[in-house]
Design an enzyme around this catalytic site. Structure first.
Site, PDB file in Angstrom:
ATOM      1  N   CYS A 106      38.421  36.692  32.018  1.00 24.73           N
ATOM      2  CA  CYS A 106      39.281  37.584  31.232  1.00 24.73           C
ATOM      3  C   CYS A 106      38.623  37.907  29.893  1.00 24.73           C
ATOM      4  CB  CYS A 106      40.647  36.940  30.994  1.00 24.73           C
ATOM      5  SG  CYS A 106      41.752  38.025  30.051  1.00 24.73           S
ATOM      6  N   LYS A 146      36.771  33.658  39.704  1.00 25.86           N
ATOM      7  CA  LYS A 146      36.478  35.023  39.254  1.00 25.86           C
ATOM      8  C   LYS A 146      35.865  34.917  37.867  1.00 25.86           C
ATOM      9  CE  LYS A 146      38.179  39.720  38.817  1.00 25.86           C
ATOM     10  NZ  LYS A 146      37.291  40.054  37.701  1.00 25.86           N
ATOM     11  N   ASN A 206      32.166  43.124  41.658  1.00 24.75           N
ATOM     12  CA  ASN A 206      33.252  43.711  40.885  1.00 24.75           C
ATOM     13  C   ASN A 206      32.661  44.411  39.662  1.00 24.75           C
ATOM     14  OD1 ASN A 206      35.822  42.395  38.721  1.00 24.75           O
ATOM     15  ND2 ASN A 206      35.972  44.192  40.006  1.00 24.75           N
ATOM     16  N   GLY A 207      33.281  45.537  39.294  1.00 25.41           N
ATOM     17  CA  GLY A 207      32.842  46.255  38.103  1.00 25.41           C
ATOM     18  C   GLY A 207      32.533  47.704  38.402  1.00 25.41           C
TER      19      GLY A 207
END
Length: 339
Positions: A106, A146, A206-207
């Protein structure tokens, strides 16, 4: 210890797709809405905040206990207190979850300043300790992580990958930016490819996976086991079906703008709608429309007028003006910058 088997994908032999966990977005209702347009293989909950007095958040828990999408749901936690992370993981394992996921990515400053989420990437020794204890506690379900490629830089990247291997993590979702980069700048897909080579578990890339075309390019470039899509799935809930179509060599079915209008209506009709003041509901819907607007109207008129709207009537008048006047128009597949 051998790794735990992950739930199967929707279509055998195709790479995995996952909806990224997004705070205040990926609740039960949004999962149901996404499922209506084409589920990903995996869902992940918003994070359960974990500390010495924390209890399982009932609203987040509903995304597990009341989920009728038919797809596996991973329960995500965020925290640094090992006894409380272990306690919470054990509690979560009493429910019908696909696995326990630890948030180490995060990028929100008020989160990482507490040394949780992306803040953990500054302390590999702490990560080592946390994952060791969680692995011992979560031994009959997948334990997943993650994370991002680093905090301010990528100095700890390979250390963390070694720790992932040491504790037999079952799935790694990797965002190819640092915490400090947030959602700006180039995604380091080369580092995702490095992770694919280094770790013993499947990796979800991811991204900025903003289209089915990009998903295929990223899968080819990284060798990842699948892709995780976040903000771009808000703007295009059809993306998981489109990725499957592209992987199967099929033409991607165009989405008429009138269908986008129906999607917006579905977002508006949340089960708790009657209890929320109109102004708050309008603000909530605008959060989603920010991600939809430029794929509907690349010149930005829809975005500008939508943001000015104050009432339900004004907001839906703007939507109707752009989405139902010309029935031949379709949602743009080419990616546009989000504002």
């Amino acid at each position: 210890m051998s790794q735990v088997l992950l739930p199967p994908s929707l279509q055998k032999d195709l790479p995995f797709t996952a909806l990224a966990p997004m705070q205040d977005v990926t609740n039960l209702w949004f999962m149901k809405v996404i499922a209506h347009y084409g589920s990903p293989d995996y869902f992940f909950t918003e994070y359960f905040r974990v500390h010495d007095t924390s209890r399982l958040n009932c609203k987040i828990l509903a995304a597990i206990t009341e989920n009728d999408t038919g797809r596996p749901v991973f329960a995500q936690m965020i925290g640094e207190s090992i006894p409380d992370l272990v306690r919470t993981a054990k509690e979560l394992c009493q429910y019908n979850i696909a696995g326990v996921d630890l948030n180490m990515g995060c990028p929100v400053p008020r989160i990482y300043r507490k040394n949780v989420g992306g803040g953990l990437l500054r302390e590999p020794e702490t990560v080592d300790e946390i994952l060791g204890e969680l692995r011992a506690a979560v031994n009959d379900k997948p334990l997943t992580v993650k994370m991002r490629v680093g905090f301010e830089n990528t100095d700890n990247f390979y250390k963390i990958l070694d720790i992932i291997n040491r504790h037999n993590i079952d799935l790694l979702s990797l965002h190819g930016r640092t915490v400090k980069e947030m959602y700006q700048g180039e995604v380091k897909y080369n580092l995702i490819a490095e992770a694919v080579r280094q770790v013993d578990c499947p990796v979800l890339a991811n991204g900025n996976i903003n289209s089915a075309k990009t998903a295929l390019e990223v899968l080819s470039q990284t060798g990842a086991a699948g892709v995780m899509v976040g903000r771009w799935a808000i703007g295009n809930p059809w993306i998981f079906n489109q990725i499957r179509q592209a992987l199967g060599g099929e033409q991607i079915t165009p989405v008429p703008l009138v269908e986008v209008r129906n999607y917006i209506e579905r977002l508006w009709q949340t089960p708790t709608a009657s209890t929320i003041p109109e102004r708050a509901r309008v603000g909530y819907l605008k959060m989603f429309l920010n991600y939809i607007a430029l794929s509907v109207d690349t010149e930005g008129h829809f975005l500008r007028l939508m943001r000015k709207a104050q009432t339900e009537l004004e907001l839906f008048n703007v939507c109707d003006r752009f989405l139902v006047v010309d029935m031949s128009k379709t949602l743009a597949l080419a990616p546009y910058l989000m504002v």
